[in-house]
Design an enzyme around this catalytic site. Structure first.
Site, PDB file in Angstrom:
ATOM      1  N   ARG A  72       0.846  -1.194   0.000  1.00 22.30           N
ATOM      2  CA  ARG A  72       0.000   0.000   0.000  1.00 22.30           C
ATOM      3  C   ARG A  72       0.883   1.246   0.000  1.00 22.30           C
ATOM      4  NH1 ARG A  72      -2.964   3.129   4.798  1.00 22.30           N
ATOM      5  NH2 ARG A  72      -3.725   4.791   3.475  1.00 22.30           N
ATOM      6  N   HIS A 106      -3.310  10.976   0.732  1.00 21.47           N
ATOM      7  CA  HIS A 106      -2.761  10.737   2.069  1.00 21.47           C
ATOM      8  C   HIS A 106      -2.217  12.058   2.606  1.00 21.47           C
ATOM      9  CE1 HIS A 106      -1.128   7.394   4.829  1.00 21.47           C
ATOM     10  NE2 HIS A 106      -0.922   8.555   5.461  1.00 21.47           N
ATOM     11  N   GLU A 155      -7.632   8.343   6.293  1.00 19.47           N
ATOM     12  CA  GLU A 155      -7.916   8.978   7.578  1.00 19.47           C
ATOM     13  C   GLU A 155      -8.493  10.388   7.432  1.00 19.47           C
ATOM     14  OE1 GLU A 155      -4.553   8.710  10.187  1.00 19.47           O
ATOM     15  OE2 GLU A 155      -4.406   6.531  10.035  1.00 19.47           O
ATOM     16  N   ASN A 193      -7.575   1.874   9.650  1.00 22.51           N
ATOM     17  CA  ASN A 193      -6.271   2.084  10.283  1.00 22.51           C
ATOM     18  C   ASN A 193      -6.476   2.073  11.793  1.00 22.51           C
ATOM     19  OD1 ASN A 193      -5.357   2.509   7.716  1.00 22.51           O
ATOM     20  ND2 ASN A 193      -4.833   4.681   7.994  1.00 22.51           N
ATOM     21  N   TYR A 252      -4.365   1.604  15.735  1.00 24.43           N
ATOM     22  CA  TYR A 252      -3.105   1.482  16.458  1.00 24.43           C
ATOM     23  C   TYR A 252      -3.285   1.207  17.946  1.00 24.43           C
ATOM     24  CZ  TYR A 252      -0.771   3.381  12.329  1.00 24.43           C
ATOM     25  OH  TYR A 252      -0.288   3.553  11.064  1.00 24.43           O
ATOM     26  N   GLU A 282      -3.644  -0.042   8.035  1.00 23.23           N
ATOM     27  CA  GLU A 282      -2.467   0.363   8.805  1.00 23.23           C
ATOM     28  C   GLU A 282      -2.579  -0.206  10.202  1.00 23.23           C
ATOM     29  OE1 GLU A 282      -1.512   4.522   9.108  1.00 23.23           O
ATOM     30  OE2 GLU A 282      -1.832   4.886   6.963  1.00 23.23           O
TER      31      GLU A 282
END
Length: 1927
Positions: free
Chosen positions: A1447, A1492, A1537, A1680, A1682, A1748
């Site tokens: 990606r 992005h 995002e 995404n 985290y 991500e």
């Protein structure tokens, strides 16, 4: 017709002569059976009864075995019914042991025989006969004889015990009365033992075994067991006497078999008298009665019986029943003599109703007699409980899929006081652990709660089922059972699903089946653990208030029709559910089903007025009889009710009431459908007849009664409830008389009173008095009126939502603060009172004797500790610093799961001066702290300990909360001046001794071990006046005090501590002088005082050792305080010495003499001695012990106790010689790390890892003695916050470090005590810092205690005995689906560089990064990783990783320099074409992100994403890429995002373009345009390119997972939900749901906007056409993710316009979560799975691609990035769980990121890459980290192959020169594995460069070396599967 023998003839002939009253006769047992011989013969059973070897002389009596297939089914029921009609109440059943267990093995029963016996018992019960079951009769089965032969007597007991337990389990639900053996001579004769005495012992042992099993496991309330003993039988007198002695304590009543020989009465009475001398004061059942040679018996069979009864009662025994077999043959003869009674019964027994009977019974009572208090206890086995109802307390009205109830609708419609609702109520849905905590404190046997029908079935039917509700109730039930509390579950407590009410509710007969289905579900789901079911709670309230007056929902006012119809429906529904349970579940689940009926007691307003009397009875029948009569009497409504309604209708021209009719079938169906009578009662009424009736339908007009109260009756907060305790006794008697008799037990299932929402909410003395008097009336009903009451249940556990009155009425034993979102619960005075009633089982005459010592935890056997040499300088314990100081943060902080040993002791601590108060109460003497605190200015806020927590007056309250915590021990201290007011034993204060005795007794009674400190700083002032601890006189005085304590309390106290924190006494009391006695002599006094303290300690130890240890067997120690000392520079030996020296001065000062050689540490002697000499002193300031003293002191501790709170960083320092000071003597300097979490006390920072190191130091220094942590905790500044999250983090991490020390390091840790039990007086700080697990309100004179969340948390730690790995966190082995896409990601600006190369235009990030102070270190992405020029290198890395996809993003400004299609930069496009071709050549599929974050600056110059023209610009840009690249790219991401673009870029300005001036508008406008731009790009691809190119296109949304900071708080739960909807839902809801924003955002932003004076919401609106265009614009869900956050509600001022204030949520992190290189990123794998599951459920299971996921590092480089390996291992495993266990449609996973790169505002500080990029080298070389190898292996295996299946081919051997990532604890950083060798990191680095140099010299040589090394590896270094799978 009643049995003449019992009811008529017995009453007429026997009762007058015996003086037996009617009540006694009513419960009398008339027992028949077995079958008469002629019936046996008639039914051809003679040869079918028993095998011949089991037929004895009394074979006729064994003919009760009726299990024959050819037995006519109608014969037995008809016969039994005949017996019942004749008045027989019980029937003997002899179980055939030999047939039921033909092999003598309870695991191999004969199922046919078992079923047959069950059927027989059911037939008896159906005929209203109670079985009296004899387990064994006559000869012992031959199989049993064979097994018992030659073995000990207990062999027979074992075999019989197995058989008995089997019988109790299989038949017990049908049987209340058991006999173990009958016909004892035959039983004894058949036992395989020669010695008659041995036979008797064997028989007695077998009986006792059965008795114990029955009462410990199976006994229902009221169940009884005995053995049939004989008088006048052939059993010899010796055996008979022996049996009597053996059986004294193992029978519930005496069962006698009598043979009465007419003409030989004297001999009979003589034998009976001898027998009764042994058996005194016991109930007697004549089980078998034979008359011998009694020719005249036909004339009057009862004369002999009367003689027998008289003879028995002479000895004050009570006969409870008799065998009527001898009389059955003569009943017709007797009947003929009594036909007069049948023709005219009124002539003899005038009809008297139950109500009249009860009234007459109490009519002559004086008020004094009526209100007298009965001092007595309830029967053994009585059940105490408390109750709640779902809608009253649960809240969570719409949580987790719950359906709306009629109460929800009712509250939302504004029908409740002050428009209150039950939306949150007491928040019990989220507070199971809190409620169970309170229940443990209260310690009832029962908890009655209801299940919410709409929570289980949201729409009311089983078509919709809510699994989360089942989880909630399962958790509640399991927690209750864990706490030894029996759940009593109500199926319906008024909260009907609104969906069913829409269909007519209880007026619609179809609801019956819906209710049955709901009940069926509950029985099948929960019934394995529920033994008490209630179908309906107070159905009268439903019918009367819900459908009659309309005061309750559904608010229907129809008292004449609907009310009666509803009752009719409820009765049928109840009956159907009872039969369902009876037929389908009872035999397996062995539960009871009943219902709870509410009733007032009714007294006539004018007792002399017969109309008022009749009206009172009518009122009872209308209220109670309406439901009770059909169920408990005859299946139909009471005649009084029917007649009254008929009369009311006749008197009016129209029908005022319609009472539905039961069919005959329904009557038989309804009758008898309750196993118990549940009664709720609150008050009484005065009732009068209505003289002028009205035809307007109402409850009173139909019933023709009027209700009143006596003005003298005390009023409660409710106008409907007055305090009339004596009404309960009368009502119970009435229920017994009218409905239950001796057959059905009564459960008082609701009793209590409300207080108002004002005044003293905690000290509810009126409720205490109410409970005291009402409970006492129940006791009178049991003891004086022989009413069979089995339970008392107080309403209610907590304050709740009380229907139309909302929260204005308080019924709770625990106060709930509804103003606080935490809904804190505080025990009221009534809770403590009720708890004491439960504990004492009523109101005993005197306090029970002192309790015996508990065996709560295993104390180490007291023994002298080993002789240890003096410590070296530095000590050998320096190995601890070598072992731990080089740990990485990951190794140090990684959370560990496990549990402590079973005998580990958990406790909580306090001390006398800090909690007791009563500073001058009852003769207590002054302490130094009393004097000190009374001097203004000494203590913060001038606080004192005069009252403190008032524990001196609150023993019961403290024990209540200790019990709730579930601690195994409680450490407290004794106040020396409370026991010896002047400090000497000539002044003993008995009140003080009594206080400690009560406390200790209470602890012991609750299995809480007292750990008692003799001295916790509060010296008697009288002793300070003679010099205090500077005077050696205190050695003897302290010993005298200790001696007294050992003597007085030592029988129960087995753990003693002499001194608490002696270093504080010496240094702070006599050195700095901050503590009393305020001596400021820092250089000498501390040493002198310590010297005396050590000698005093040793003296006390020896006193205990010499005088008490042998008998008391306790342990004794002292308890120093210890901070961990971490060397500032661990590699500097001087700092290690300094750290060790710090510890020796702090703790070795006291522990070295005791645990080592009787003397001070060498380093202390050396330092103080040398410094004294340098100070020109003649001798050392450190006193010297003589040799005798050293020997006396050495070894004077049995265990090592210590207190610890924090750590210090220590470095060596050269300190001043003057002034003289203990502190300077140490020659150290201490600091703290500012990153360590702070607390209320400056010196107390949370450093959890220091505890593990400290425990290891103690282990190394003192030979690993048994260690107890006596104090550990944290102070918080705020007083009011019950939700003490910080304290939970503290305990969570500190206890985990203790666990590591125990599990990983072998530290001999035996116990942990939290400081402190409750908020208290914290010395110089007064009451400001709070350390308590329980909050104490010091502003309230009652000092109420409220459990904090930390108390509930700590209780959970105790319950789990540590921190077990949660089931959901267990590692899952397995593979992802085939064709799962493995990828890695980058972004253009972060890696490409070439910021002005080949015509690229400027982006907003170019400008932002060139703006000073925007980026860390002013880094830029000008070059970054230079990927623009390094396609080949990047692709090689990708190939090495083995990814299937890559990606990356396209730089809009590289392709379109000004953002528009006016100019296309072909050079830029060519870069991406080349990259894509290279990827495809490597068989790697490109995943291309269009945007992005790097918007062309030219577009930003015209407004960027705030300008809606950008939608078209983005569409044009997308089309260019689809055209030019779409034939090769099959996976597109429109936007990365969008939240970060909108919020960070245009809200707070932390990202480009850095706009923050419109935080309340700009983010929403930007988000709006982003969504529309995405939709246009998607439609463009879908309509124009998809058919040809066949790709996927969607959006990537970033989201954390949000957990509520307090999962037990609905407000925090809602905050978590809001956080997700504002973050992920902002963009996902329009695209994946309905084209519009979610309701949470729309409502919040609109409400705040309007409140700010705006005319419309700041959140833009989509048009209908836009919604349709946006909805569904996805092919997958790009995610995404985290990390996870803990969220809670924050209220921003109304005027603040921002996204954050709109969201109203703040977040924190759990301190136990691993850190990363980014402040915002905590390692929280569990959140990943939860988020994936949430997306599945919220957005209808879309295909998901994780685009991500990764973790950062910062600081020094370490290629062995174990933390990253750990991150990926755990996160990817959670993704696997989401796929395998949760069914999430996860299609691919993308790691972030390929290589270290430009991390936005963090520049190059934070590194996420698998590959390290050396940014200091112009060539920017890439080098793999260990995690790269690990990730490639996961890809190669497509998951995690199970090591249990052996080596997997995907796990290739490691190539040379890489570091093996491993999930075990990594080796210290200064030692790494390199080419199989252990090298220092420096040498490894050199070796690595050498290797690279060699590779440059000769690739061929390296290849040969690799080949050779590979062969060697195969031969000698084959990895085991275990090693391979450590990955």
């Amino acid at each position: 017709m009643k049995l003449v023998c019992k009811t008529v003839i017995f009453f007429l002939l026997v009762s007058p002569s015996l003086g037996i009253d009617e009540e006694f006769a009513q419960n009398f047992i008339a027992i028949a059976g077995p079958l008469p011989s002629e019936l046996v013969n008639r039914w051809h059973l003679q040869n079918q009864v028993l095998p011949k070897e089991h037929q004895g002389p009394a074979v006729a009596e064994a003919h009760d075995y009726l299990c024959r297939e050819d037995l006519v089914p109608s014969e037995l029921p008809r016969y039994f019914s005949h017996l019942h009609e004749m008045g027989v109440t019980h029937y003997k059943v002899f179980l055939p042991w030999a047939r039921i267990l033909p092999k003598g093995d309870a695991k191999k029963p004969d199922e046919a025989q078992v079923q047959c016996c069950q059927q027989l018992l059911k037939t008896l019960v159906a005929a209203d006969l109670k079985p009296v079951v004899v387990l064994h009769h006559q000869h012992v089965p031959s199989t049993v004889v064979a097994q018992a032969k030659g073995r000990k007597a207990n062999a027979f007991a074992d075999l019989f015990g197995e058989y008995a337990e089997f019988s109790f389990r299989v038949f017990g639900y049908l049987v209340d009365v058991w006999l173990t053996f009958s016909d004892l001579p035959e039983v004894l004769k058949s036992l395989p033992y020669d010695d008659p005495q041995y036979r008797v012992q064997a028989l007695a042992a077998a009986h006792e075994r059965a008795y114990t099993i029955y009462h410990e496991k199976y006994s229902p309330a009221g169940g009884k067991l005995s053995i049939a003993l004989g008088v006048g039988h052939t059993l010899d007198s010796a055996s008979s006497e022996l049996l009597s002695v053996f059986l004294q304590d193992s029978v519930d009543f005496l069962s006698l078999s009598l043979q009465y020989c007419c003409g030989n009465e004297t001999d009979f009475y003589k034998k009976l008298s001898v027998f009764q001398n042994v058996w005194k004061d016991i109930e007697i059942l004549i089980f078998s009665l034979k008359f011998l040679d009694c020719g005249s018996i036909e004339e009057n069979p009862f004369i002999s019986l009367a003689d027998i009864v008289k003879a028995i009662n002479k000895e004050e025994a009570r006969m409870i029943g008799y065998d009527v077999n001898e009389f059955l043959d003569f009943s017709s003869h007797v009947l003929s003599k009594t036909n007069t009674l049948q023709e005219n019964p009124d002539a003899v027994l005038a009809p008297r109703s139950s109500y009249q009977t009860v009234r007459e019974m109490f009519a002559k009572q004086s008020e004094l007699e009526r209100d007298s208090f009965l001092q007595d206890t309830f029967p053994s086995g009585f059940l105490w409980g408390t109750s709640t109802g779902a809608f009253n307390i649960e809240g969570a009205w719409a949580e987790d899929g719950k359906g709306e109830s009629i109460w929800d609708q009712f509250g939302h419609a504004g029908h409740v006081y002050m428009n209150q609702t039950a939306d949150v109520a007491s928040d019990s849905y989220y507070k199971t652990s809190y409620d169970v905590y309170l229940l443990r404190g209260l310690h009832p046997q029962l908890y009655k709660f209801s299940i919410s029908w709409p929570r289980i079935f949201p729409a009311g039917t089983n078509e919709t089922f809510n699994s989360k509700s089942v989880d909630y109730y399962n958790q509640l039930i399991n927690r209750l059972l864990d706490s030894n509390i029996e759940p009593m579950v109500t199926l319906f407590h008024w909260d009907l699903p609104q969906a069913l009410q829409v269909l007519g509710g209880w007026q619609n007969d179809s609801i019956i089946d819906a209710f049955v289905n709901y009940a069926d579900f509950c029985f099948s789901t929960f019934g394995d653990r529920i033994k008490f079911w209630i179908t309906f709670h107070e159905p009268w309230v439903i019918s009367y208030a819900g459908y009659g007056t309309g005061e309750h929902p559904p608010g229907i006012t129809d008292p004449g029709v609907a009310s009666y119809k509803v009752a009719h429906t409820i009765l049928k529904a109840h009956a159907k559910v009872w039969h369902l349970y009876n037929d389908k579940y009872r035999s397996q689940q062995l539960g009871k089903v009943g219902l709870v009926l509410n009733s007032d007691w009714a007294e006539p307003k004018t007792p002399s007025n017969s109309e008022d009397v009749r009206a009172s009875e009518r009122y009872l029948q209308f209220m109670l009889g309406w439901f009770a009569h059909p169920i408990f009497v005859n299946g139909d409504y009471p005649d009084i009710l029917k007649a009254q309604i008929q009369e009311a209708n006749q008197q009016c021209s129209t029908t005022v009431a319609q009472l539905p009719l039961f069919t005959e079938e329904e009557k038989s169906w309804v009758k008898g459908t309750a196993d118990f009578f549940g009664l709720s009662h609150y008050t009484s009424r005065l009732v009068s007849a209505v003289t002028n009736g009205t035809c307007t339908p109402s409850y009173e007009s139909i019933g023709n009664f009027s209700l009143h109260v006596d003005p003298s009756w005390p009023q409660t907060a409710s106008s409907g409830i007055h305090v009339v305790p004596w009404g309960l006794r009368r009502l119970l008697k009435f229920v017994s008389q009218e409905y239950t008799g001796s057959k059905i037990p009564i459960y008082i299932a609701g009793n209590g009173m409300p207080t108002a929402d004002a005044g003293d909410l905690i000290n509810d003395t009126q409720r205490v008095d109410y409970f005291r008097r009402y409970i006492n009336e129940a006791l009178k009903a049991i003891k004086l009126d022989t009413v069979d009451v089995r339970s008392y249940i107080a309403r209610s556990l907590v304050d709740g939502f009380e229907g139309p009155e909302g929260y204005s009425l308080k019924f709770g034993l625990h106060h709930v603060n509804f103003e606080d979102s935490n809904r804190p619960r505080t025990p009221k005075a009534s809770a403590y009172f009720y708890s004491s009633v439960i504990e004492k089982n009523g109101f005993p005459h005197k306090v029970l004797d002192r309790f015996s010592t508990p065996l709560v935890f295993d104390l180490p056997m007291p023994s002298k500790l080993p002789n240890l040499p003096a410590s070296e300088v530095p000590s050998k314990a320096k190995v601890v610093w070598h072992k731990f100081s080089s740990q990485t943060d990951f190794e140090r902080d990684k959370y560990f799961y496990g549990t402590f040993p079973e005998n580990f002791t958990w406790g909580v601590s306090s001390s006398a001066y800090q909690i007791e108060g009563g500073w001058d109460a009852d003769g207590k003497g002054l302490s130094v702290w009393d004097n000190f605190t009374h001097i203004p200015g000494n203590i913060k806020n001038n606080d004192t300990g005069d009252i403190a927590c008032d524990s001196y007056n609150k023993v019961e309250e403290d024990i209540y909360l200790l019990r709730a915590l579930g601690v195994k021990n409680y450490r407290f201290s004794l106040s020396w001046p409370r026991i010896f007011p002047n400090g000497r034993n000539n002044s003993i204060n008995s009140h003080g001794v009594d206080y400690y005795n009560r406390l200790i007794d209470g602890l012991v009674a609750n299995n809480i071990t007292p750990i008692v400190t003799l001295y916790h700083w509060d010296l008697p002032q009288a002793l300070q006046d003679i010099g205090g601890w500077e005077s050696s006189a205190l050695i003897d005085l302290f010993d005298s005090f200790a001696d007294f304590c050992f003597q007085t309390f030592g029988d129960r106290v087995k753990f003693w501590i002499t001194f608490n924190e002696p270093q504080v006494i010496a240094w702070v009391g006599y050195g700095t002088g901050e503590f009393p006695p305020n001596v400021k002599d820092p250089g000498s006094a501390p040493y002198r005082v310590a010297h005396i303290l050590l000698k005093a300690h040793a003296r006390v130890y020896h006193t205990y050792d010499d005088k008490y240890r042998a008998s008391q067997r306790g342990v004794i120690a002292l308890c120093p305080n210890i901070d961990w000392a971490e060397p500032k520079t661990p590699s500097d030996p001087k700092d290690i010495e300094a750290a060790d020296r710090y510890l020796q001065f702090l703790v070795g000062w006291f522990t070295h003499p005791i645990f080592k050689n009787g003397d001070y540490p060498e380093v202390m002697k050396w330092k103080v001695g040398n410094r004294s000499e340098l100070q020109n002193l003649p001798s050392s300031r450190l006193p010297v012990f003589t040799a005798e003293e050293r020997e006396y002191i050495r070894g004077t501790a049995d265990v090592f106790c210590f207190n610890t709170y924090t750590s210090k960083i220590v470095t060596h320092a050269t300190t001043r010689l003057k002034p003289l000071s203990y502190e300077y003597d140490q020659e150290v300097l201490t600091t703290v790390d500012s990153s360590w979490p702070s607390s209320a006390l400056t010196g107390h920072r949370a450093v959890a890892w220091g505890l593990r190191r400290l425990l290891n130091w103690i282990k190394e220094e003192y030979g690993n003695p048994p260690i107890y942590i006596i104090e550990n905790g944290v102070g918080i500044k705020t007083k009011s916050n019950i939700d003490d999250n910080t304290r939970i983090f503290y305990y969570k991490t500190y206890i985990d470090e203790a666990l590591k020390a125990y599990k990983l390091d072998g530290v001999n840790l035996r116990g942990y005590n939290a400081w402190s039990f409750m908020d208290n007086f914290e010395w110089l700080n007064g009451y400001d810092p709070t350390f308590g697990l329980h909050q104490v309100d010091f502003d309230n004179p009652n000092r109420p205690r409220t459990p904090k969340r930390s108390a509930v948390y700590y209780a959970e730690i105790i319950r789990n005995n540590g921190i077990p790995l949660p089931k959901e966190d267990e590692f899952l082995y397995g593979e992802f689906p085939k064709n799962f896409r493995w990828s890695v990601a980058t972004a253009a600006y972060q890696i490409e560089g070439g910021w002005r190369a080949d015509g690229k235009g400027l982006s907003i990030w170019d400008k932002f990064s060139h703006t000073p102070l925007k980026i860390s270190n002013d880094d830029t992405g000008d070059v970054a990783c230079d990927s623009y020029h390094k396609i080949e290198e990047d692709v090689e890395m990708l190939k090495s990783l083995k990814v299937s996809h890559y990606r990356f993003s396209i730089s809009w400004s590289r392709v379109l320099p000004d953002g528009t299609t006016r100019y296309i930069n072909e050079m830029g496009l060519n870069y991406y074409e080349r990259l894509i071709d290279a990827l495809l050549a490597a068989n790697i599929m490109p995943q291309v992100t269009l945007y992005h974050w790097d918007l062309p600056q030219a577009l930003q110059n015209v407004g960027g994403w705030e300008n809606d023209t950008i939608v078209q610009r983005f569409k044009e840009y997308a089309e260019l890429l689809f055209q030019r690249l779409g034939d090769k790219v099959k996976f597109w991401i429109t936007l990365n995002e969008p939240y970060n673009t909108a919020y960070c870029g245009y809200g707070v300005g932390t990202a480009a373009p850095g706009i923050s001036v419109r935080p309340g508008r700009a983010p929403y406008v930007v988000g709006h345009n982003l969504i529309k731009a995405h939709a246009e790009a998607w439609h463009l691809y879908n309509e124009t390119y998809r058919a040809k190119q066949g790709g996927l296109i969607s959006i990537t949304i970033n989201s954390d997972w949000a957990e509520p900071r307090n999962p037990h708080n609905q407000e925090d739960v809602e905050a978590a939900r809001r956080y997700l909807q504002f973050l992920l839902g902002w963009f996902a809801h329009p695209i994946f749901k309905n084209g519009d924003y979610n309701e949470v955002m729309k409502k919040r932003i609109r409400e705040r906007s309007l409140a700010q004076g705006l005319e419309q919401s700041r959140l833009p609106e989509f048009t209908e056409s836009e919604k349709q265009r946006i909805k569904g614009t996805y092919d997958y869900f790009g995610l995404n993710h985290y990390t996870t956050v803990l969220t809670y509600k924050v209220n921003y001022p109304a005027g603040v316009l921002s996204y954050d204030s709109d969201r109203g949520v703040a977040s924190v992190s759990d301190r136990s979560w691993l850190n990363s290189g980014s402040l915002w990123l905590k390692v929280t794998p569990f959140g990943f799975r939860k988020l994936l599951r949430w997306i599945k459920e919220e957005y209808d299971d879309p295909p998901i691609y994780v685009t991500e996921n990764g973790v950062s590092e910062r600081g020094a480089l370490d290629f062995n990035d174990t933390w990253r390996t750990h991150y990926y291992r755990s996160y990817i495993n959670e993704a696997l769980k989401a796929v395998v266990l949760d069914g999430v449609d996860l299609r691919g996973y993308t790691a972030w990121t390929l290589m270290d790169n430009f991390e936005w505002a963090m520049g190059f500080d934070e590194r996420f890459g698998f590959y390290h990029v050396n940014f200091t080298d112009p060539n920017l070389p890439r080098r793999p980290k260990a995690s790269a190898r690990f990730y490639s292996q996961i890809i190669n295996c497509n998951g995690f192959p199970d090591p249990a299946t052996g080596p997997h081919p995907c796990l290739e051997p490691e190539p040379e020169g890489t570091v093996t990532p491993t999930d075990t604890a990594p080796e210290p950083a200064d030692s790494v594995r390199f080419l199989g060798l252990e090298l220092t990191s420096q040498n490894a680095e050199i070796a690595l460069y050498v290797l690279f140099a060699l590779s440059a010299v000769g690739v061929l040589g390296l290849a040969l070396l690799a080949f050779k090394y590979g062969k060697l590896s195969k031969r000698s270094r084959k990895r085991s599967p275990t090693e391979l799978h450590k990955l």
